[in-house]
Design an enzyme around this catalytic site. Structure first.
Site: not given
Length: 446
Positions: A334-335
């Site tokens: 996601e990040h």
């Protein structure tokens, strides 16, 4: 107290162990789906009454059917409950997020000449009704309200609403209500979890039926979205938080430790890895993490230590930096934060990530709150095929075509041959002499 931060030496792991690192905590939704099915059915049949029952059962809140929608008095009260400096910060964040998403907006319509007299393009219009889901289970998240509501308003969605679980006092988080008002959303409803998703999928006497729901949530929310995907568009897959800090041997181990803890503190179902080929950096970061735990609340220490001591987090030590990059692309986080003296040198190597942050001055926490790009990002490997939440999630495009007579005569012969080859007589007739005869007959009538 010293907590264990697990170091996973990639070269020592079997294929099965490596695959276990790639799995997310919500990968198996079977148990959640079994729990969620009757909740959805109850909301479908009983609407507001079911929402009131579930508020009491799951949120420990007394919310009668006539209290499901937030009132103007509750909005007004929210502004008295939130510190003025916090309101200023919320406004600051909204401004940055708004600027980014305004820049992201496409032209309302474009057309290109494909051949002489042949014009084709796209026209963008907003989705009619979108629900922004704001979770609350492990805290309050006005930042999620900003990230989901701002692009809805920028895109011009006619009916943009917020659904969120009530607190035990039967009220919505005050900062979330402040955000709603500042952004321009005045319809907020006290319904979270699977029951909230069902409410906007089917509609109730109070909650409007929506075409799409956006925003992250628990595995129960994810399961409900999956079950209701044929009725309401479930939006970008957004489950528990996950992050990778990719660090080469020039990175600062203390910064790597600081940034690794950012997503790990969200909850025990989060995933967070420091991935590096530097044994020295890995060991120094391991020590630094324990130092930084001294500056965190006990609950957040418990969450992050659970994550970093198991198979959903810790430090992945690789033999080479190329192997570290390969792991990151397989993981599709996601990040993803690149810590290096030359982060742009590594940017082109990353092909799967919800967001890529570059360098020691760009921590994940700033991206989560105030940078500008949307922080609602694809999780559970969805970054291999999906994108961050954006204005395009609130828009739909419609293809536009226009032919002059010259354009028609250019395309008709090729179209006729195509249609005859595929055996579609009506297709062929529509671009044959029959069309010319129909046009001539109309002129004669006039």
């Amino acid at each position: 107290m010293t907590h264990k931060v697990k170091i996973h030496r990639l070269s020592d792991l079997s294929a099965e162990q490596r695959n276990k690192l790639l799995q997310r905590t919500e990968s198996n939704l079977d148990n959640f789906i079994d729990i969620v099915k009757p909740i959805i059915e109850n909301v479908k049949l009983n609407g507001d009454k079911a929402l009131s029952e579930y508020a009491k059962k799951f949120d420990k809140a007394e919310v009668s059917t006539d209290q499901i929608q937030v009132t103007q008095a509750e909005f007004d009260e929210a502004f008295t409950l939130v510190d003025e400096e916090v309101i200023q910060t919320l406004s600051y964040s909204i401004d940055n997020i708004k600027k980014f998403h305004e820049a992201q907006m496409p032209e309302e319509m474009w057309m290109k000449q494909i051949r002489p007299g042949c014009y084709a393009g796209d026209r963008f219009t907003p989705i009619n009704a979108v629900a922004c889901y704001i979770p609350r289970g492990k805290g309050s998240f006005p930042s999620v309200a900003i990230m989901t509501a701002v692009p809805a308003i920028v895109a011009g969605v006619p009916t943009a609403i917020i659904i969120t679980p009530p607190g035990t006092d039967g009220k919505v988080d005050a900062a979330t209500l402040v955000v709603a008002k500042l952004v321009g959303i005045d319809k907020v409803f006290k319904c979270g979890g699977a029951q909230g998703i069902a409410a906007v999928a089917y509609g109730t006497n109070t909650v409007p039926k929506c075409d799409k729901v956006v925003g992250p949530g628990s595995p129960f929310v994810v399961a409900a979205k999956k079950l209701l995907a044929d009725i309401i568009h479930p939006g970008t897959p957004a489950g528990p938080s996950e992050a990778i800090v990719l660090a080469d041997d020039t990175a600062n181990p203390k910064l790597a430790a600081l940034d690794l803890l950012v997503e790990a503190e969200h909850g025990p179902d989060s995933s967070a890895f420091l991935v590096t080929n530097s044994k020295e950096l890995a060991e120094q970061a391991q020590v630094a993490i324990n130092e930084y735990w001294q500056h965190m609340d006990r609950l957040r220490v418990d969450f992050s230590s659970t994550v970093l001591s198991g198979d959903n987090g810790g430090i992945v030590l690789t033999s080479t930096f190329e192997e570290a990059v390969d792991f990151c692309n397989d993981y599709a986080a996601e990040h993803l934060l690149i810590l290096s003296k030359s982060p742009f040198d590594h940017l082109g190597k990353i092909i799967n990530a919800g967001e890529i942050l570059l360098g020691e001055n760009t921590p994940i926490s700033i991206a989560n709150y105030t940078l500008g790009p949307n922080a609602v990002l694809p999780t559970s490997m969805a970054a291999k095929t999906a994108s961050p939440l954006s204005v395009f999630d609130y828009l739909k495009s419609c293809s536009i075509g226009y032919l002059t007579r010259e354009g028609y005569e250019e395309l008709a012969p090729h179209t006729y041959r195509f249609a005859k080859y595929e055996g579609f007589d009506a297709h062929a007739n529509a671009v044959s002499h029959l069309r010319d005869e129909a046009i001539k007959s109309e002129k004669k009538i006039k």
